[in-house]
Design an enzyme around this catalytic site. Structure first.
Site, short mmCIF file in Angstrom:
data_model
loop_
_atom_site.label_atom_id
_atom_site.label_comp_id
_atom_site.label_asym_id
_atom_site.label_seq_id
_atom_site.Cartn_x
_atom_site.Cartn_y
_atom_site.Cartn_z
N HIS B 397 0.93 7.52 0.89
CA HIS B 397 2.04 7.46 -0.07
C HIS B 397 2.83 6.17 0.12
O HIS B 397 3.13 5.46 -0.84
CB HIS B 397 2.94 8.69 0.14
CG HIS B 397 4.19 8.70 -0.67
ND1 HIS B 397 4.38 9.50 -1.79
CD2 HIS B 397 5.36 8.02 -0.53
CE1 HIS B 397 5.57 9.30 -2.31
NE2 HIS B 397 6.21 8.40 -1.55
N GLU B 398 3.13 5.84 1.37
CA GLU B 398 3.96 4.64 1.63
C GLU B 398 3.19 3.36 1.29
O GLU B 398 3.74 2.44 0.70
CB GLU B 398 4.43 4.62 3.08
CG GLU B 398 5.26 5.81 3.52
CD GLU B 398 6.43 6.12 2.61
OE1 GLU B 398 6.87 5.24 1.86
OE2 GLU B 398 6.88 7.29 2.60
N HIS B 401 3.27 2.77 -2.33
CA HIS B 401 4.51 2.11 -2.77
C HIS B 401 4.36 0.59 -2.67
O HIS B 401 4.83 -0.16 -3.52
CB HIS B 401 5.69 2.54 -1.90
CG HIS B 401 6.35 3.81 -2.35
ND1 HIS B 401 6.67 4.07 -3.65
CD2 HIS B 401 6.77 4.89 -1.64
CE1 HIS B 401 7.25 5.26 -3.75
NE2 HIS B 401 7.32 5.78 -2.53
N GLU B 420 7.26 7.10 -7.55
CA GLU B 420 7.02 8.14 -6.52
C GLU B 420 5.78 8.96 -6.85
O GLU B 420 4.97 9.27 -5.98
CB GLU B 420 8.25 9.05 -6.41
CG GLU B 420 9.49 8.38 -5.82
CD GLU B 420 9.30 7.96 -4.38
OE1 GLU B 420 8.43 8.52 -3.69
OE2 GLU B 420 10.04 7.05 -3.93
N HIS B 498 12.50 11.70 -6.39
CA HIS B 498 11.55 12.60 -5.74
C HIS B 498 11.46 13.94 -6.46
O HIS B 498 10.60 14.77 -6.15
CB HIS B 498 11.92 12.80 -4.28
CG HIS B 498 11.90 11.51 -3.51
ND1 HIS B 498 13.02 10.74 -3.36
CD2 HIS B 498 10.89 10.84 -2.91
CE1 HIS B 498 12.70 9.66 -2.67
NE2 HIS B 498 11.41 9.68 -2.40
#
Lengths: 217, 756
Positions: B397-398, B401, B420, B498
């Site tokens: 996920h990071e 980004h 997100e 989120h």
């Protein structure tokens, strides 16, 4: 009871007059112009005085502060008048759109002498609710903080003498207005004194604003 | 003065036939750049504007896509972007511009950088250590100036968030010389990165925002991870005979890009690195990090790291580092082998840094993970309620980004939620890729084999890090968290990203897996009752990534804009009129965005923007306490009956008591603090379609005479002068001073209540 009797009598009287004239019900002549007599003041007074730009149907009033050298950081007031006779007029806002109910007199600045450094914002607000006009111009003085940050205060964020026009308002004649005196009632007026923060009571001060007389003719 | 314009559509000159780009022998990027520069006047650019190409991206069809940064007099223009395309035959396709046009700024002597840094330092909360700040001159469009942001406080109410709010009157000029400053600070709650734009002439802070996007010689070593068992990890032997470090130079082939220009970290080199945080005082360790070194190239022991008990540099500390390092490598491979992005985050092989064992500033464990685009770094906490947040899907996920930062760059409003969702979607695909295909090949399978996991577990995020196995988010049914919406509505941007991400995640689930026609199922949608068939993971993610990388130019793209981009991506990859584009339309229709394939446009309720709103979200209405304020009238499209039913609520926040709503008029009670009241307008014709706005009620009787008038503004100005004569208790609590945010709120509330 006496008022009720008069009201009941009026249609009858009108009917009689109408029959006599052979015409519709006559109406009182509409007022054609506003005249404003400036108040009598002293050098230490705040006052609402007639602006030279006034016309017979648009009266511009200037809020002018004392001419004794006293310095302030802004002033505002709430005014009530008879809005069945006159209404509050508008002024251009900073973008030139006629949305404001006040004009800026230019006492308080939002730029320093060089024109590039912002000083604290010049806050202006005006609005109406019913028959009341609320208006004020204030300097969000922040020179202390700027001074702490960069070592020198920013010129222009200082208190100002208010012996010239601080702000303007306008009253405009309604087409249906009738001749007579229109009350101008100052409900509240406050100013921020120069020495705020050092005076004992630490409050905005009430300013007794002298108001003249408005006649419709 | 020229008008401030943002060019979204090109004239026919460029949208007609494709232009063959000349210049045989030069690189595709150089040829595309040359062609685009020739077309610059048609796009509204002047002699002083420029286009600086980013890393080219070549898709599986052989087309090349390049994202350009707009410059003016050689200086970057804030939010000035152009997306250029060359097809496989070298022909230029119509570019997608999001440019700032009409810039007319004379050269000027700007404030020195150290003064700008002092302004930012003064604005930062007086908390923990700060990292060195770098300044970069930019051209700033003033329409992005200022803005008040909000957050859901610990009790659940909508409150102003002063950390990222700027209350300042908008400037009449269209553009200003400014500095872009990135600050990093240790604060309560972990590390905080804050991005600033500061006026280059006046020193005024023009905008600031959260700089974090949260989510919560080569060698191969052996890692004993907590979440992934015993794994092979790519490491580096720092010198012959010397120790190994958690540096992977097989994948990342260029140095840390050092976006701040500060040289941080000074011990860095080529290869993405996993390191630990070192909060020892400056200047003992200016990097603030410590590399992991291991003589035998064997790392960790597989046990859970316990914050406060275990040594971050010890064997348990290594375990969490192994998980983060391993996950980043698998995610990198997924982007390279499946999606063709061989250059990692920036597309050029730049080396990111992963920092594990990030603590809270109060010394406790940090229950989050994040990506910082300004610092090119990922950070992982060790969790208070959870274990270390270094499991596969959180790390993926990071990193996603990061990729987003160099592709669509989505930010602000609905785009933040889409950013997100994009990260959760790729994180899910990484799990299928690793556990279903062993992290090999070019296809994302539709099931996993090692381990075999049910869909419900795979289509969720964060379950590995949870001691109970309960995920943080559910892509197929976001509302299972009790907070996220399942479908889009106007006003969804008022939610935390989120939560506002939920419908986009769900749309992707539908696109891949389909939607059930059984309304009792979690995978059914009331907006698409008949359900739909899915395309499978592989097709779905190719459409999604192609859309993000090549069709989304505007960083503020919203749900409707994303639907347009995804339909275009599906048509480009699989042909117009095919089942793929139809599936995209149906997937978005199932979350209340646009019409289904062959269906009619649904009823849509949308609030208008509020002129001059001081909030970042431009529809927020400010209302003084006790004064009735008329709410904006929503536009109801595609309906015979355009009436709406008003109610309080519609967001997952607490609705403060005392707010009165009747016939589209709202009256806030006298409040001791500023509160946001969500108001909902639902279509009479189709109550499933609704819009939500926020009314922000503030007490403005600053002199406590039971009236709100212009003199109260004076009282507020007086308080703001640094003397605290009037604490303006009705605005922000009795013990606090006030700032320009209060003045902005006052002026807006005054305007709404008293200027008919």
């Amino acid at each position: 009871m006496k008022r009720l009797s008069l009201l009941l009598a009026f249609p009858v009287l009108a009917l009689v007059l109408g029959c006599t004239a052979g015409n519709s019900t006559p109406q009182a002549p509409a007022a054609q112009a506003m005249t404003y007599t400036d108040p009598v003041t002293t050098p230490s007074d705040w006052k609402l005085v007639k602006d030279p730009s006034s016309t017979p149907t648009r009266l511009v009033l200037d809020l002018v502060g004392p001419s004794d050298g006293t310095r302030y950081r802004g002033a505002g007031f709430t005014l009530r008048t008879d809005t069945t006779q006159v209404h509050y007029g508008r002024f251009p806002d900073y973008l030139g759109n006629p949305t404001a109910y006040h004009g800026d007199g230019g006492v308080f600045l939002d730029r320093d002498a060089t024109g590039s450094w912002d000083v604290a914002p010049r806050l202006q607000a005006s609005g109406i609710k019913g028959d009341r006009l609320m208006v004020g111009i204030f300097q969000d003085t922040d020179d202390q903080a700027w001074s702490l940050a960069w070592g020198s205060p920013i010129d222009g964020a200082k208190a100002r003498t208010c012996s010239t026009v601080v702000l303007r308002i306008a009253l405009e004649l309604d087409a249906s207005a009738h001749p007579g005196t229109v009350a101008l009632e100052l409900l509240k007026a406050r100013a921020i004194p120069e020495n705020v923060g050092t005076v004992v009571d630490r409050k905005m001060v009430a300013i007794p604003v002298k108001v003249g007389v408005l006649d419709l003719k | 003065m020229a008008k401030n314009r943002r060019l979204h559509a090109l004239p026919l000159l460029l949208t007609g036939t494709c232009l063959l780009v000349a210049g045989e022998g030069s690189s595709p990027t150089a040829r595309l750049t040359q062609a685009l520069r020739a077309q610059a006047p048609a796009m509204g650019l002047g002699m002083l504007d420029g286009l600086r190409p980013g890393a080219p991206f070549r898709d599986r069809a052989g087309a090349t896509h390049v994202r350009y940064q707009q410059t003016y007099r050689g200086v970057d223009v804030y939010e000035g972007v152009l997306l250029g395309h060359l097809d496989a035959a070298g022909r230029m396709a119509a570019p997608d511009p999001a440019l700032q046009t009409g810039i007319d700024l004379a050269p000027a002597t700007l404030l020195p950088e150290d003064r700008i840094r002092s302004i930012v330092a003064r604005d930062l909360p007086a908390e923990g250590r700060t990292w060195p700040m770098a300044c970069k001159v930019i051209v700033f469009p003033t329409r992005f100036q200022g803005g008040i942001t909000w957050r859901r406080d610990a009790r659940g109410y909508l409150k102003v968030d002063p950390r990222f709010s700027v209350g300042t009157p908008r400037r009449p000029e269209e553009y200003r010389w400014a500095y872009r400053v990135s600050a990093m600070q240790a604060v309560a709650g972990g590390l905080q990165a804050t991005e600033y734009v500061v006026d280059g002439l006046s020193g005024e802070i023009l905008r600031k925002w959260d700089g974090f996007q949260h989510g919560s010689a080569s060698a191969q070593g052996t890692g004993y991870s907590q979440y992934n068992g015993t794994v092979a990890i790519d490491t580096t032997q720092e010198a012959e005979g010397g120790p190994y470090s958690l540096r992977d130079s097989l994948r990342a082939t260029k140095p840390y890009p050092d976006p701040q220009g500060t040289g941080w970290p000074e011990w860095g080199g080529v290869g993405f690195q996993t390191v630990a945080l070192d909060l020892s005082p400056l200047p003992a360790n200016p990097s603030g990090t410590l590399p992991y070194l291991e003589a035998q190239n064997v790392w960790g022991d597989g046990g859970r790291f316990h914050w406060g008990l275990d040594d971050p540099m010890g064997v348990r500390g290594e375990t969490a580092a192994v998980d983060a390092h391993f996950a980043l490598g698998r995610t990198w491979d997924y982007y390279a082998d499946v999606l063709g992005r061989t250059g990692g985050i920036d597309g050029e092989g730049g080396s990111p840094i992963s920092i594990v064992h990030m603590p809270d500033a109060d010394g406790s464990a940090w229950d989050n993970a994040s990506w910082s685009p300004a610092w090119f770094v990922m950070m992982y906490g060790d969790g208070a309620a959870n274990g270390s947040l270094t499991c596969l899907d959180i790390a993926a996920h990071e990193m996603s980004h990061g990729v987003m930062s160099y592709t669509a760059g989505l930010n602000t409003g609905e785009a933040q939620g889409l950013n997100e969702a994009n990260s959760d979607i790729h994180a899910t695909m990484v799990k299928f890729y690793l556990w279903g295909a062993g992290g090999k090949g070019a296809v994302v399978p539709d099931a996993t084999t090692d381990p075999v996991l049910p869909d419900a577990e795979l289509w969720s995020l964060g379950a590995q890090a949870s001691p109970t196995g309960t995920p943080t988010r559910w892509l197929y049914r976001p509302s299972k968290d009790g907070l996220s919406p399942d479908a889009w509505f106007d006003g969804i941007a008022l939610e935390d990203p989120h939560f506002s991400m939920g419908p986009a995640s769900r749309a992707f689930y539908f696109l891949s897996r389909g939607a059930s026609a059984d309304p009792a199922q979690d995978t059914a949608s009331a907006y698409l009752p008949a359900g739909m068939a899915g395309l499978g993971n592989d097709k779905a993610i190719r459409i999604w990534y192609h859309g993000m990388a090549t069709k989304v130019a505007d960083p503020h793209t919203d749900y409707r804009g994303l639907r347009v981009a995804m339909v275009a991506a599906a048509e480009e990859l699989y042909g117009a009129g095919g089942p793929e584009a139809a599936a995209v339309r149906n997937a978005f229709a199932a979350i209340n965005v646009g019409a289904p394939q062959g269906g009619k446009e649904p009823v849509q309720v949308v609030f208008p923007e509020v002129p001059h709103s001081p909030f970042v979200y431009p529809k927020v209405l400010v209302a003084p306490a006790l004064e009735p304020v008329k709410l904006p009238v929503p536009r109801v499209a595609n309906a015979a009956d355009t009436g709406v039913e008003w109610s309080l609520g519609g967001l997952n926040v607490l609705v403060a008591s005392g707010g009165h709503l009747q016939d589209g008029w709202f009256t806030a009670p006298m409040v001791s603090e500023g509160y946001g009241w969500p108001v909902k307008a639902a279509s009479h014709e189709d109550p499933r379609r609704f819009a939500v706005d926020m009314v922000f009620g503030v007490g403005m009787d600053c002199d406590s005479d039971t009236e709100t008038d212009a003199c109260d503004l004076g009282a507020l100005a007086l308080a703001n002068g640094g003397v605290n004569v009037y604490p303006a208790a009705n605005l922000y609590g009795s013990a606090r001073g006030v700032d320009d945010i209060c003045l902005e709120l006052f002026l807006e509330g005054f305007r709404n209540a008293f200027n008919p």
